[in-house]
Design a protein around this motif. Structure first.
Motif, mmCIF file in Angstrom:
data_model
loop_
_atom_site.group_PDB
_atom_site.id
_atom_site.type_symbol
_atom_site.label_atom_id
_atom_site.label_comp_id
_atom_site.label_asym_id
_atom_site.label_seq_id
_atom_site.Cartn_x
_atom_site.Cartn_y
_atom_site.Cartn_z
ATOM 1 N N ILE A 66 -63.124 -19.552 97.444
ATOM 2 C CA ILE A 66 -63.618 -19.966 96.128
ATOM 3 C C ILE A 66 -65.147 -19.971 96.142
ATOM 4 O O ILE A 66 -65.796 -19.460 95.225
ATOM 5 C CB ILE A 66 -63.073 -21.363 95.742
ATOM 6 N N ILE A 119 -67.126 -18.325 98.219
ATOM 7 C CA ILE A 119 -67.634 -16.949 98.355
ATOM 8 C C ILE A 119 -67.754 -16.314 96.970
ATOM 9 O O ILE A 119 -68.763 -15.696 96.637
ATOM 10 C CB ILE A 119 -66.708 -16.127 99.275
ATOM 11 N N THR A 120 -66.716 -16.489 96.149
ATOM 12 C CA THR A 120 -66.737 -15.925 94.796
ATOM 13 C C THR A 120 -67.902 -16.470 93.986
ATOM 14 O O THR A 120 -68.693 -15.715 93.408
ATOM 15 C CB THR A 120 -65.416 -16.265 94.073
ATOM 16 N N ASN A 148 -71.505 -15.527 95.621
ATOM 17 C CA ASN A 148 -71.926 -14.133 95.639
ATOM 18 C C ASN A 148 -72.135 -13.538 94.262
ATOM 19 O O ASN A 148 -72.837 -12.540 94.127
ATOM 20 C CB ASN A 148 -70.926 -13.292 96.444
ATOM 21 N N ASN A 205 -53.533 -14.454 82.781
ATOM 22 C CA ASN A 205 -53.910 -13.855 84.064
ATOM 23 C C ASN A 205 -53.214 -12.540 84.358
ATOM 24 O O ASN A 205 -53.529 -11.891 85.350
ATOM 25 C CB ASN A 205 -53.560 -14.816 85.204
ATOM 26 N N THR A 224 -58.054 -9.059 82.452
ATOM 27 C CA THR A 224 -57.830 -8.449 83.759
ATOM 28 C C THR A 224 -58.161 -6.956 83.747
ATOM 29 O O THR A 224 -58.756 -6.451 84.695
ATOM 30 C CB THR A 224 -56.375 -8.651 84.215
ATOM 31 N N LEU A 231 -61.908 -6.594 83.805
ATOM 32 C CA LEU A 231 -62.432 -6.873 85.142
ATOM 33 C C LEU A 231 -62.157 -5.696 86.059
ATOM 34 O O LEU A 231 -63.015 -5.291 86.855
ATOM 35 C CB LEU A 231 -61.796 -8.151 85.703
ATOM 36 N N TYR A 232 -60.959 -5.116 85.922
ATOM 37 C CA TYR A 232 -60.582 -3.999 86.784
ATOM 38 C C TYR A 232 -61.502 -2.795 86.546
ATOM 39 O O TYR A 232 -62.012 -2.210 87.504
ATOM 40 C CB TYR A 232 -59.127 -3.621 86.534
ATOM 41 N N SER A 235 -65.169 -3.626 87.684
ATOM 42 C CA SER A 235 -65.441 -3.608 89.120
ATOM 43 C C SER A 235 -65.228 -2.227 89.713
ATOM 44 O O SER A 235 -65.867 -1.889 90.711
ATOM 45 C CB SER A 235 -64.613 -4.657 89.860
ATOM 46 N N TRP A 282 -70.964 -5.658 95.552
ATOM 47 C CA TRP A 282 -70.142 -6.859 95.563
ATOM 48 C C TRP A 282 -70.713 -7.975 94.702
ATOM 49 O O TRP A 282 -69.957 -8.772 94.138
ATOM 50 C CB TRP A 282 -69.928 -7.343 97.000
ATOM 51 N N PHE A 326 -68.387 -9.778 92.024
ATOM 52 C CA PHE A 326 -68.144 -11.220 92.023
ATOM 53 C C PHE A 326 -68.648 -11.889 90.745
ATOM 54 O O PHE A 326 -68.088 -12.901 90.322
ATOM 55 C CB PHE A 326 -68.755 -11.874 93.263
ATOM 56 N N VAL A 386 -65.818 -11.348 88.522
ATOM 57 C CA VAL A 386 -64.709 -12.220 88.924
ATOM 58 C C VAL A 386 -64.972 -13.657 88.471
ATOM 59 O O VAL A 386 -64.092 -14.324 87.930
ATOM 60 C CB VAL A 386 -64.502 -12.161 90.457
ATOM 61 N N THR A 436 -63.905 -14.469 85.030
ATOM 62 C CA THR A 436 -62.476 -14.642 84.778
ATOM 63 C C THR A 436 -61.915 -15.878 85.470
ATOM 64 O O THR A 436 -60.810 -16.296 85.181
ATOM 65 C CB THR A 436 -61.649 -13.416 85.243
ATOM 66 N N VAL A 437 -62.679 -16.442 86.386
ATOM 67 C CA VAL A 437 -62.220 -17.657 87.066
ATOM 68 C C VAL A 437 -62.436 -18.875 86.170
ATOM 69 O O VAL A 437 -61.645 -19.814 86.182
ATOM 70 C CB VAL A 437 -62.976 -17.853 88.402
ATOM 71 N N PRO A 456 -59.381 -20.291 83.461
ATOM 72 C CA PRO A 456 -58.259 -20.998 84.081
ATOM 73 C C PRO A 456 -58.697 -22.254 84.835
ATOM 74 O O PRO A 456 -57.941 -23.223 84.911
ATOM 75 C CB PRO A 456 -57.649 -19.969 85.043
#
Lengths: 275, 302
Positions: A28, A30-31, A34, A209, A225, A228-229, A232, A239, A243, A246, A249-250, A253
């Motif tokens: 978590i 790291i996300t 970064n 999600n 999603t 995001l796909y 990325s 990276w 991130f 990412v 999108t975190v 939720p």
């Protein structure tokens, strides 16, 4: 002496649990870390706390990933599907909970069997069906899929809960001249609030999600999603930007989780009760 | 007495007629978008449909015969069992262990519970990307730790190595679902009556004896549901693999579902892919019903 040794033991076990929690939360952090590093810092400091955070990454990701549009799409998709799931499943759960008949047993079996069907089996027939109905690549394709995926679980928790509602309520409503439909909507449904809240949480978050069904049946749609796909994929190995995408999108939720943690737990427990 | 009312035992036909509006929406949607695709899958699995052509032929069991000689499919099947085994074992042991900890009165347990459960609300891409990064040979934290403890000769590209890619992906999913299983186990633990522990304490039972003779047997229903859930989930695994490796390197991380996807949508073998889906369905239903009845048998009624 004895109380002292007990409290040291307690302290040590608290520290051990905190350490375990810290290790578990590494992905978590790291996300989150970064996503706010610039492209040189992520090379020199790949896992640590950002020294000079650049929040501009998040804004770039928000614009380039077209998140504004995809958030609206995903939230609407989750909202409409969830409302329909609640109405459809609670209404079929009512006769299932109240009437013993062979037809109901068969229906119940069909729902149970639904849990065992892998998406690999229905992937191709569904693709063909949605093509025939000309709804592929539209939100209309996803809503009935979400309804059928979540039907078994939601029907089970609703009918389980309804069995705890005294049948005398139905009977007195009938004496007052109510039809079954009126009884369900005016007498029973308002009593379902706690289980409805649980079902809403257990259903809306996985829909928001979901990656696989939009990928298969609506890849031209912009869901969170899919955005995001593609975002990325366009950054391949940058990276810090991945991130940043990412992280965006975190956040939704995460907010839902901290508000409704109790509902999540209740939902899991409801699912864990022998069916 | 009006024999069509709710709450009475009745002939099916009249019940259906009087409550038709309750049933109709679910029958239409679940029937059309679930039951119908399931049934037609069996038909498509016996055709040579390529996904594009309007016409295709019925070829009986030919697809299934071809499957026997298909090494990629065989590899995917072995991988699916590996994913499922690693996932089921780890998520249940970690989940049950965490539940035993969460059951204790500790100050940090609520924080720990939140952190463990959190990954459950993340989408598959989040899991896929962050774990790809963790395993990556450049800057990945796994290799960093190995260097830190002097084992740098063990460091490698975890997702690039055919031997480690399957367990590496499986552990990412274990990370995602351990918290959810812990909460389900916790509910099981808390349903065990406190008096049993008190009585056994008076009788002089040790903690180990209490665990062996009270906790473990009475946790059986929770063990059943957790094992079956994780087992079915493991067999169906798809999206995290798709994000992390798309089945590579050299098909070494394909699961049955990713193979179905690839056969259908990249090589246009829709009929053939569906026959693999049918095989997966048979595996899931046979194994999960066997597992359920086996685990149910050792549950005790209180």
């Amino acid at each position: 002496m004895k109380t002292n040794s007990i409290s040291i033991k307690k302290l040590l076990s608290e520290i051990a649990l905190l350490l375990l929690t810290a290790i578990w939360s590494i992905p978590i952090f790291i996300t989150l870390f970064n996503g706010v590093k610039d492209s040189s810092e992520i090379m020199t400091n790949p896992n640590g706390i950002p020294q000079k955070p650049v929040f501009g990454n998040l804004i770039t990701a928000f614009i380039k990933g077209e998140y504004a549009e995809s958030f609206v799409t995903s939230i609407l998709l989750a909202f409409v599907s969830t409302v329909m799931i609640i109405i459809i499943c609670s209404s079929v759960a009512y006769p299932l909970a109240r009437i013993k008949s062979r037809f109901n047993n068969v229906l119940y079996m069909f729902f149970l069997a639904g849990i065992m069907v892998p998406s690999g089996l229905t992937m191709i027939p569904l693709y063909k069906l949605l093509g025939i109905l000309k709804i592929i690549n539209t939100p209309v394709a996803l809503i009935p899929i979400y309804i059928s995926i979540h039907t078994p679980f939601v029907v089970f928790i609703f009918s389980g809960f309804m069995k705890t509602i005294p049948i005398q309520l139905d009977e007195s409503a009938k004496i007052d001249g109510c039809t079954p439909y009126y009884t369900y909507w005016k007498v029973i449904f308002p009593l379902l609030k706690p289980v409805t809240a649980t079902a809403v949480i257990m259903v809306s978050v996985p829909i928001f999600n979901d990656f696989m069904n939009p990928l298969l049946y609506a890849s031209k749609l912009k869901t969170v999603t899919l955005s995001l796909y593609s975002f990325s994929s366009s950054y391949y190995t940058d990276w810090n930007m991945i991130f940043a995408g990412v992280t965006l999108t975190v956040i939704p939720p995460l907010i839902i989780f901290f508000i409704f943690q109790k509902q999540f737990e209740k939902g899991l427990v409801a699912g864990a009760v022998k069916g | 007495m009006n024999n069509s009312s709710l709450g009475t035992i009745n002939k099916s036909s009249s019940i259906l007629k009087d409550n038709i509006l309750f049933y109709l929406p679910v029958l239409v949607i679940y029937g059309l978008f679930f039951i119908f695709p399931v049934l037609s899958a069996f038909y498509y699995s016996m055709t040579d449909w390529n996904g594009l052509a309007k016409e295709f032929n019925f070829i009986g069991l030919n697809n299934f015969i071809k499957l026997i000689k298909d090494d990629t499919a065989k590899q995917a099947m072995i991988n699916t069992f590996k994913y499922t085994t690693i996932f089921t074992i780890c998520v249940n042991i970690f989940g049950a262990a965490m539940a035993l900890i969460f059951d204790k009165k500790m100050y940090s347990r609520n924080l720990a519970k939140s952190v463990f459960f959190l990954p459950n609300v993340f989408n598959a891409l989040i899991i896929g990307y962050v774990w790809s990064y963790i395993y990556s040979p450049i800057g990945g934290i796994v290799n960093y730790f190995l260097e830190l403890i002097g084992l740098e000769n063990l460091s490698k590209a975890w997702l690039g190595d055919m031997k480690t890619v399957v367990p590496a992906i499986a552990l990412a999913i274990v990370w995602q679902y351990t918290g959810a299983h812990a909460i389900m186990y916790l509910a099981g633990l808390q349903s065990i009556p406190e008096e049993l522990y008190e009585a056994s304490y008076i009788d002089g039972a040790s903690q180990l004896q209490q665990f062996k003779n009270i906790t473990f047997p009475l946790l059986a229903p929770a063990i059943t549901i957790n094992c079956v859930w994780s087992f079915i989930g493991g067999l169906k695994i798809f999206d995290v693999i798709y994000v992390m490796t798309n089945g590579g390197p050299a098909d070494s991380s394909q699961s049955i579902t990713t193979i179905v996807y690839n056969y259908a949508f990249t090589s246009n073998r829709f009929g053939y892919a569906t026959s693999l889906g049918v095989v997966l369905f048979i595996i899931v239903s046979l194994l999960s019903t066997t597992m359920t009845s086996f685990l149910r048998r050792r549950e005790v009624e209180l």
